[in-house]
Write an enzyme that holds these catalytic residues in place. Structure first.
Site, PDB file in Angstrom:
ATOM      1  N   ASP A 176     -43.270  -9.867  -8.232  1.00 51.05           N
ATOM      2  CA  ASP A 176     -42.672 -11.801  -8.122  1.00 51.05           C
ATOM      3  C   ASP A 176     -42.529 -12.476  -8.768  1.00 51.05           C
ATOM      4  O   ASP A 176     -42.364 -13.197  -8.662  1.00 51.05           O
ATOM      5  CB  ASP A 176     -43.857 -11.750  -6.627  1.00 51.05           C
ATOM      6  CG  ASP A 176     -42.280 -10.932  -5.020  1.00 51.05           C
ATOM      7  OD1 ASP A 176     -41.833 -10.500  -5.197  1.00 51.05           O
ATOM      8  OD2 ASP A 176     -43.445 -11.336  -4.390  1.00 51.05           O
TER       9      ASP A 176
ATOM     10  N   ASP B  22     -36.698 -10.648  13.185  1.00 53.09           N
ATOM     11  CA  ASP B  22     -37.785 -10.558  12.576  1.00 53.09           C
ATOM     12  C   ASP B  22     -37.802  -9.195  12.288  1.00 53.09           C
ATOM     13  O   ASP B  22     -37.378  -8.631  12.641  1.00 53.09           O
ATOM     14  CB  ASP B  22     -39.223 -11.491  11.831  1.00 53.09           C
ATOM     15  CG  ASP B  22     -39.376 -11.244  10.961  1.00 53.09           C
ATOM     16  OD1 ASP B  22     -39.322 -11.403   9.453  1.00 53.09           O
ATOM     17  OD2 ASP B  22     -40.695 -11.917  10.541  1.00 53.09           O
TER      18      ASP B  22
ATOM     19  N   ARG C 291     -36.949  -2.225   5.821  1.00 55.09           N
ATOM     20  CA  ARG C 291     -35.933  -3.054   5.263  1.00 55.09           C
ATOM     21  C   ARG C 291     -34.624  -1.877   5.179  1.00 55.09           C
ATOM     22  O   ARG C 291     -33.544  -2.135   3.585  1.00 55.09           O
ATOM     23  CB  ARG C 291     -35.800  -3.155   4.050  1.00 55.09           C
ATOM     24  CG  ARG C 291     -37.204  -4.520   3.818  1.00 55.09           C
ATOM     25  CD  ARG C 291     -37.473  -5.843   3.560  1.00 55.09           C
ATOM     26  NE  ARG C 291     -38.163  -6.569   3.870  1.00 55.09           N
ATOM     27  CZ  ARG C 291     -39.224  -7.364   2.524  1.00 55.09           C
ATOM     28  NH1 ARG C 291     -38.754  -7.225   1.679  1.00 55.09           N
ATOM     29  NH2 ARG C 291     -40.344  -8.842   3.084  1.00 55.09           N
TER      30      ARG C 291
ATOM     31  N   TYR D 196     -33.719  -8.998   1.646  1.00 52.67           N
ATOM     32  CA  TYR D 196     -33.988 -11.014   2.228  1.00 52.67           C
ATOM     33  C   TYR D 196     -32.136 -10.658   2.633  1.00 52.67           C
ATOM     34  O   TYR D 196     -31.018 -10.597   2.474  1.00 52.67           O
ATOM     35  CB  TYR D 196     -33.728 -11.455   1.215  1.00 52.67           C
ATOM     36  CG  TYR D 196     -35.194 -11.944   1.077  1.00 52.67           C
ATOM     37  CD1 TYR D 196     -36.077 -11.028   1.050  1.00 52.67           C
ATOM     38  CD2 TYR D 196     -35.884 -12.900   0.576  1.00 52.67           C
ATOM     39  CE1 TYR D 196     -37.745 -11.111   1.502  1.00 52.67           C
ATOM     40  CE2 TYR D 196     -36.949 -13.050   0.054  1.00 52.67           C
ATOM     41  CZ  TYR D 196     -38.465 -12.750   0.355  1.00 52.67           C
ATOM     42  OH  TYR D 196     -39.689 -12.477   0.120  1.00 52.67           O
TER      43      TYR D 196
END
Length: 469
Positions: free
Chosen positions: A151, A324, A368, A402
């Site tokens: 990251d 979430d 995800r 995201y």
């Protein structure tokens, strides 16, 4: 014909040819002079098309807008009039979401020069919408893409390109050195916020129209970070939220009011049982609403709403339709944190409409994968899981990541309301796929009060690439 006559004849012919040549040269000079006079005179008048064509070897920016055709940049004349984006309008009434953009960055990057990126987001001025993204200082299918699952590194930078285009060195604009970022336009200029540096000493660098105007240093020395989506501007002031502290426990959260790149006010939230990270913010009737990520203990999303004086309210989306990931199956919600499967999370968003709420979320409850939009007509205030609309945009079998909100102001659309939009990151590569890199492409949608469709708009790249074998 005797020799003298021949000489006289040849001489006469040469003289005639010479005179004709002289006349032609004089005519050419007169023609060039007239043409130059016309061009010089036309520079004092505004043309109907008002378009310039500039040819260079490298891409050239004029008013920061260009279309690259081979080595020719056709530069359109652009109205650069400044306005103040008031943010006083309410959200437009909508029935669903229409596809707005898809960049196909990973597919194109298998052969083309495309940046390795993550955390893309979209923000619009009164003239254009741009995709912002955090590069890894590397291109897809290249050796420097190795290890880009990380990251935070000194090679990461915030850059931007026209919305819908694959991010490449040829169409992208450098904004800031950053591994966490935000950006927005107040109608007069771009504000960018780029955070970089070591985990315990990170600094946010604020720029206005590309010029450094202020810095904010980590106050808790525990990974200062910001939204990874657009900040929100109201009446010439722009607002952002930053977090400093643990990702799995109580941290410190601050709202900053910024005018032309300078911080004019800030407050720390008093939220002892809440966790705010990676907030998705938008203006609505002169106030700002932010819907965030609780990485500590909530599987529903926390929100904070504030006015231009930074007087704020906080809470959680009450709906039993949880937003979430990871999260439990839909059930009974809470206006505080829902603790079941509350640890960890993913950046996301929602749009409030009175007591109702549009909730964007992954289709999978544990990974995800997939993406859908849910309309819960009472979800902002009620805890049941009844909803009336579901729109699929990414199938359960396809990767997502995201997501975040952005708005199109009336000054851009010509509407009398604020158009709600959202983007979805489609993450590919490590840690779930057998590659040496991690990157993503993106899709975006805008709210419309007309017909829409369920479908899947996946990333679509076939992996692994050559560099991965």
């Amino acid at each position: 014909m005797n020799p003298n006559q021949k000489i006289i004849t040849i001489g006469s012919i040469c003289m005639v040819v010479g005179i004709i040549s002289l006349i032609l040269q004089i005519g050419n000079i007169i023609s060039i002079w007239i043409s130059h006079s016309i061009q010089t005179g036309s520079q004092n008048h505004t043309g109907i098309c008002n378009q310039s064509i500039i040819t260079y070897k490298n891409s050239t920016w004029v008013n920061q807008t260009y279309v690259n055709i081979s080595n020719t940049n056709v530069v359109a004349g652009q109205d650069t009039t400044s306005v103040i984006l008031t943010g006083n309008s309410s959200l437009c009434p909508i029935r669903g979401w229409a596809i707005y953009s898809k960049d196909n960055g990973i597919r194109i990057g298998s052969k083309g020069d495309v940046f390795v990126i993550r955390e893309p987001f979209i923000s619009c001025s009164h003239l254009e919408c741009r995709t912002f993204f955090l590069t890894q200082g590397a291109l897809l299918n290249d050796k420097h893409s190795n290890g880009t699952v990380k990251d935070r590194s000194p090679y990461r930078a915030l850059m931007s390109c026209p919305v819908g285009e694959a991010p490449s060195p040829y169409n992208s604009r450098f904004e800031s050195v950053a591994w966490s970022a935000s950006a927005c336009h107040d109608g007069m200029g771009w504000l960018t916020i780029g955070i970089s540096g070591p985990d315990n000493e990170a600094v946010a660098v604020l720029k206005y129209n590309g010029i450094i105007t202020e810095t904010i240093k980590s106050w808790r020395k525990k990974i200062l970070r910001t939204q990874e989506s657009e900040c929100a501007c109201v009446n010439g002031s722009c607002f952002t939220i930053m977090t400093d502290g643990p990702s799995d426990g109580l941290a410190s959260y601050k709202i900053f009011k910024i005018e032309k790149g300078k911080v004019t006010k800030s407050i720390e939230l008093n939220a002892p049982n809440s966790h705010y990270e990676e907030c998705s913010c938008y203006p609505d009737t002169g106030k700002v609403m932010c819907v965030c990520r609780d990485n500590w203990h909530g599987s529903n999303r926390p929100w904070v709403s504030f006015d231009q004086n930074l007087d704020y309210q906080i809470g959680y989306i009450c709906s039993g339709v949880f937003g979430d990931n990871p999260r439990p199956k839909d059930g009974t919600g809470s206006c505080g944190p829902v603790y079941v499967d509350g640890a960890n999370g993913v950046k996301g968003f929602s749009y409030r409409y009175g007591n109702g709420v549009w909730i964007g979320r992954t289709k999978s409850t544990s990974s995800r994968h997939g993406f859908e939009m849910i309309w819960d007509p009472n979800g902002w205030t009620e805890t049941d899981s009844k909803f009336s609309v579901r729109q699929d945009v990414v199938a359960m079998t396809d990767w997502s990541g995201y997501s975040g909100s952005f708005v199109q102001h009336p000054e851009l659309t010509g509407l009398d309301c604020m158009r709600p939009c959202f983007w979805v990151e489609l993450i590919r590569g490590q840690p779930k796929e057998k590659t040496i890199w991690t990157s993503g492409s993106s899709i975006s949608f805008c709210g419309v009060n007309s017909d829409t469709v369920d479908w899947s708009w996946p990333d679509g790249a076939e992996l692994p690439f050559t560099i991965d074998k």
